[in-house]
Each structure stands twice: as C-alpha cells, then as structure tokens.
Write an enzyme that holds these catalytic residues in place. Sequence first.
Site, short mmCIF file in Angstrom:
data_model
loop_
_atom_site.label_atom_id
_atom_site.label_comp_id
_atom_site.label_asym_id
_atom_site.label_seq_id
_atom_site.Cartn_x
_atom_site.Cartn_y
_atom_site.Cartn_z
N CYS A 185 0.86 -1.17 -0.03
CA CYS A 185 -0.03 -0.03 0.09
C CYS A 185 0.82 1.06 0.02
O CYS A 185 1.56 1.63 0.98
CB CYS A 185 -0.93 -0.05 1.27
SG CYS A 185 -1.67 1.49 1.50
N CYS B 187 -0.14 3.98 2.46
CA CYS B 187 0.23 3.48 3.91
C CYS B 187 1.55 3.95 3.99
O CYS B 187 1.99 4.46 5.27
CB CYS B 187 -0.04 2.04 4.03
SG CYS B 187 -1.57 1.66 3.72
#
Length: 299
Positions: free
Chosen positions: A36, A39
């Site tokens: 991700c 993230c």
Amino acid sequence: MGLNLEEQKAVDRFRQQVAEPSMTKLVILDFWAEWCGPCKALTPVLEKVAAEYAEKGVVLAKVNVDEEQFIASQFQVRSIPTVYALFQGQPVADLTSARTESQLRTMLDQLLAKLPIQAGETPTADLAPLLAMGEEVLASGDGERAADIFMQIVNMAPDNAEAHGGLVRGLVMAGRLEEAEAVLEQIDPALSADPFVERARAAVTLAKDRPDDNELATLRAAAAERPADMEAQLAFASAAFAAGERDAAADTLLAMISADRDWNEGAAKAKLLQMFEAIGLEDPWVAATRRKLSTILFG
C-alpha cells in the site's frame, strides 16, 4: 466463541498489543499493508506525531491486514490505510482523514480534551513498538527517517541504550558520520558497554573506511589483479562494506578465510564478525552469511 486456533491467537495478540494498552492510553490503530503506497506515505506522519504525544498518553499500534485478516475483518476494514483511535477497547474516532501532522494533532487534541487518558512518561514497554519501527526503517535503508524516530525515543527515554544505538546507526546510514561520533561521545558512560551501543560503535568504525568512488575503483582493481594479496583483499573488503556493498565485502572475506583463516591472526574473520555486529545478528543477510562462514570453518 466459535473461533478456530489461528483466530484465537490473533485475538490474543490484539488484546495484548492494542486492547490492554487502550485501557489507560489513547491508541492510534493503523491498518496497513506492505503493498500500500498511501500507507507508506502516512507512516512517517503517524510515527512522528505519536512520538510527540507519547507523554500525553498516546501510543501507536500497527496491524498488517495481510497478516491479521481476522482482526481487519472485525473492524470491517474495506480499504487502507484505515486509522482509528481506540480508548478502553473501543473505537472513539476515525482518524483516516488526517493525512498531515497538523490534521492529526488537531484530532488528537480534541480527543485528549474529552477522554480521561492517563498522561505522564511512557512506560518502557510502550517504547517497544517505536523501537521496532526504527529498526524496520533502518532495514529499509532510510537512515534519515530512522534517525528522526530514534531521536524522538531518546528524548522520551534518555537512558534507553537501544534508542541511542539506533540513532547512531541511522546517522551513519544517512552519511552523517561526524554527528554519529558526537552522539557516541555524549552517551552516558553507564550505557557505553551496552550491546546496542557497542553495535553502533562498530558501525561508526566501519563507516570511517568509506572511500570515494575513485578510491573504491582502485581498491577493487587491485583486489582483482592480485587475488593472493591478502592486504589488498582486506582493504577492498573494508572499503566495499563502508560503501554499502555488503555482498562484495563478505564474498571477499569468506574467500580469504577459506584460503588462509589464520592470516594476520585471523584478520579476515575478525573483520567479518565486526560487520555482523554493526548490522545486527538478527539481520537476514547476517544469518545467511554466518551460515556460509560456518560451512567454511566446520565444513
């Protein structure tokens, strides 16, 4: 409760790492994954602000959704990053929209004004996730960010040897060798013999061998032209490691040990062990290289 063994283990981990600390602290719960991108962009923001707010009773907990799918499902996580604030085991706010330091601070300030959070110094146990984050960032090769994380921990816990050692290693990785040496000199003498500090000291010692590109090329050529010249091999291995070429350094030293392990009172093995100490015995590269060394020594 109808849980299988793996689900029960996941619940137990969550209880210990998140639910129990949230009984008295405000826990920032970050759901993330290695793949991700957003993230990874959010992580430094969460780490920095959580460290700043540690004395106010805020801690950061991270849940990898790939490894803890059951926990993610219980929170009905549909996308990542998803970030919640937990208090006494219950979500009290969705922090996902806070993508900047100022936004996160504003939301935390609002929560802390309303909730009976136990402030004060962060217990030693609460430092463990922060220290683990620092090590993860070091392992990723981001020395600047790792140094920032460990500096915040040092400010929170000046007597923590692991934090001091991590700060020094982060500075070394970032190429800030003089600052790393200055930190080492200022460390409390009571901590100087700690293994974490010794490891940092080894990293500084090895970094001093770092050559410029022309010097490294010269040493590489000399080692290639004179494979039986142990001095040339050792000089290249030292410079290669300091320049970040771990494999080249290790391969050269292992070849030296295989050819003559007793040369110069075992200098090649000593240099390799010094490298292991600087990187950390738990590092996967160190573990793999140690196996190669064992094969040569005990075949």
